[in-house]
Design a protein around this motif. Structure first.
Motif, mmCIF file in Angstrom:
data_model
loop_
_atom_site.group_PDB
_atom_site.id
_atom_site.type_symbol
_atom_site.label_atom_id
_atom_site.label_comp_id
_atom_site.label_asym_id
_atom_site.label_seq_id
_atom_site.Cartn_x
_atom_site.Cartn_y
_atom_site.Cartn_z
ATOM 1 N N ALA A 53 0.830 -1.209 0.000
ATOM 2 C CA ALA A 53 0.000 0.000 0.000
ATOM 3 C C ALA A 53 0.862 1.255 0.000
ATOM 4 C CB ALA A 53 -0.931 -0.004 1.209
ATOM 5 N N ALA A 54 1.955 1.222 0.757
ATOM 6 C CA ALA A 54 2.848 2.388 0.798
ATOM 7 C C ALA A 54 3.563 2.588 -0.533
ATOM 8 C CB ALA A 54 3.857 2.229 1.926
ATOM 9 N N LEU A 55 3.983 1.478 -1.144
ATOM 10 C CA LEU A 55 4.708 1.594 -2.413
ATOM 11 C C LEU A 55 3.806 2.075 -3.548
ATOM 12 C CD1 LEU A 55 6.963 -1.595 -2.385
ATOM 13 C CD2 LEU A 55 7.653 0.771 -2.015
ATOM 14 N N LEU A 56 2.574 1.592 -3.558
ATOM 15 C CA LEU A 56 1.658 1.950 -4.637
ATOM 16 C C LEU A 56 0.831 3.190 -4.332
ATOM 17 C CD1 LEU A 56 0.389 -1.588 -5.706
ATOM 18 C CD2 LEU A 56 2.213 -0.213 -6.723
ATOM 19 N N GLY A 57 0.839 3.614 -3.077
ATOM 20 C CA GLY A 57 0.077 4.797 -2.703
ATOM 21 C C GLY A 57 -1.424 4.575 -2.744
ATOM 22 N N SER A 58 -1.867 3.369 -2.466
ATOM 23 C CA SER A 58 -3.292 3.041 -2.512
ATOM 24 C C SER A 58 -3.767 2.597 -1.131
ATOM 25 C CB SER A 58 -3.539 1.926 -3.527
ATOM 26 O OG SER A 58 -4.882 1.517 -3.485
ATOM 27 N N ALA A 59 -4.784 3.269 -0.615
ATOM 28 C CA ALA A 59 -5.317 2.929 0.700
ATOM 29 C C ALA A 59 -6.164 1.666 0.662
ATOM 30 C CB ALA A 59 -6.135 4.085 1.238
ATOM 31 N N LEU A 60 -6.544 1.207 -0.513
ATOM 32 C CA LEU A 60 -7.353 -0.003 -0.621
ATOM 33 C C LEU A 60 -6.625 -1.204 -0.034
ATOM 34 C CD1 LEU A 60 -9.872 -1.442 -1.719
ATOM 35 C CD2 LEU A 60 -8.624 -1.786 -3.840
ATOM 36 N N TYR A 61 -5.325 -1.268 -0.217
ATOM 37 C CA TYR A 61 -4.551 -2.388 0.315
ATOM 38 C C TYR A 61 -4.514 -2.382 1.842
ATOM 39 C CZ TYR A 61 -3.032 -3.250 -4.435
ATOM 40 O OH TYR A 61 -3.008 -3.537 -5.769
ATOM 41 N N LEU A 62 -4.662 -1.223 2.447
ATOM 42 C CA LEU A 62 -4.722 -1.164 3.912
ATOM 43 C C LEU A 62 -6.008 -1.806 4.422
ATOM 44 C CD1 LEU A 62 -3.362 2.438 4.543
ATOM 45 C CD2 LEU A 62 -2.165 0.261 4.819
ATOM 46 N N ASP A 63 -7.113 -1.596 3.709
ATOM 47 C CA ASP A 63 -8.365 -2.245 4.080
ATOM 48 C C ASP A 63 -8.256 -3.754 3.933
ATOM 49 O OD1 ASP A 63 -9.471 0.238 4.554
ATOM 50 O OD2 ASP A 63 -10.362 0.386 2.543
ATOM 51 N N VAL A 64 -7.631 -4.190 2.856
ATOM 52 C CA VAL A 64 -7.435 -5.623 2.631
ATOM 53 C C VAL A 64 -6.554 -6.210 3.729
ATOM 54 C CG1 VAL A 64 -6.462 -7.330 1.057
ATOM 55 C CG2 VAL A 64 -7.809 -5.442 0.145
ATOM 56 N N ALA A 65 -5.507 -5.499 4.109
ATOM 57 C CA ALA A 65 -4.613 -5.974 5.172
ATOM 58 C C ALA A 65 -5.350 -6.085 6.499
ATOM 59 C CB ALA A 65 -3.413 -5.029 5.313
ATOM 60 N N LEU A 66 -6.220 -5.132 6.797
ATOM 61 C CA LEU A 66 -6.981 -5.168 8.040
ATOM 62 C C LEU A 66 -7.918 -6.374 8.082
ATOM 63 C CD1 LEU A 66 -7.741 -3.717 10.683
ATOM 64 C CD2 LEU A 66 -9.477 -2.493 9.371
ATOM 65 N N ILE A 67 -8.622 -6.614 7.005
ATOM 66 C CA ILE A 67 -9.547 -7.751 6.946
ATOM 67 C C ILE A 67 -8.772 -9.066 6.982
ATOM 68 C CG2 ILE A 67 -11.219 -8.928 5.475
ATOM 69 C CD1 ILE A 67 -12.125 -6.108 4.600
ATOM 70 N N TYR A 68 -7.676 -9.142 6.238
ATOM 71 C CA TYR A 68 -6.876 -10.363 6.213
ATOM 72 C C TYR A 68 -6.303 -10.674 7.595
ATOM 73 C CZ TYR A 68 -3.318 -13.754 5.013
ATOM 74 O OH TYR A 68 -2.555 -14.887 4.968
ATOM 75 N N GLY A 69 -5.794 -9.660 8.268
ATOM 76 C CA GLY A 69 -5.236 -9.867 9.604
ATOM 77 C C GLY A 69 -6.279 -10.343 10.599
ATOM 78 N N THR A 70 -7.481 -9.793 10.506
ATOM 79 C CA THR A 70 -8.556 -10.215 11.405
ATOM 80 C C THR A 70 -8.966 -11.656 11.142
ATOM 81 O OG1 THR A 70 -9.353 -7.935 11.482
ATOM 82 C CG2 THR A 70 -10.877 -9.654 12.198
ATOM 83 N N LEU A 71 -9.154 -12.002 9.878
ATOM 84 C CA LEU A 71 -9.537 -13.370 9.536
ATOM 85 C C LEU A 71 -8.441 -14.370 9.891
ATOM 86 C CD1 LEU A 71 -11.360 -12.835 6.131
ATOM 87 C CD2 LEU A 71 -12.374 -13.349 8.350
#
Length: 88
Positions: A53-71
Motif C-alpha cells: 500500500a505504501a509503495l503503490l500509494g493506494s489505501a485499498l490495500y490497507l483495508d485488505v490488510a486489516l480484513i486479512y489480519g482479522t480473519l
C-alpha cells in the motif's frame, strides 16, 4: 518504479522472514509449532500488504490488510482450540 534503499531493505527483510517461517512450518516437530509458524506467515503477509500500500500509494490495500489480519487471527484461534481439544 525505482525503489529507495529503505524500501528495498524492507522487502528483503520480509522475504527473509517468509523463508524462516516457511522453514519452521515445514520442519516444526509439533502441531503447535506449525500453528505459530502459520500465524507468523499471516502477520508477515499483512505487513507485506501494508508495504505494498505504501509503495503503490493506494489505501485499498490497507483495508485488505486489516480484513486479512482479522480473519487470520480468528483462524489461528480456531485451530489452536481444535488442537487443544477444547471444542467449546
Amino acid at each position: 518504479m525505482i525503489l529507495t534503499l529503505m524500501e528495498t531493505a524492507a522487502l528483503m527483510m520480509l522475504g527473509g522472514a517468509v523463508l524462516l517461517s516457511l522453514l519452521r512450518l515445514l520442519m516444526g516437530p509439533t502441531a503447535p509449532d506449525r500453528v505459530v509458524a502459520a500465524d507468523t506467515l499471516a502477520v508477515i503477509t499483512t505487513s507485506g500488504l501494508v508495504v505494498l500500500a505504501a509503495l503503490l500509494g493506494s489505501a485499498l490495500y490497507l483495508d485488505v490488510a486489516l480484513i486479512y489480519g482479522t480473519l487470520a487471527f480468528v483462524g489461528v484461534v480456531a485451530i489452536a482450540r481444535a488442537i487443544e481439544g477444547n471444542g467449546s
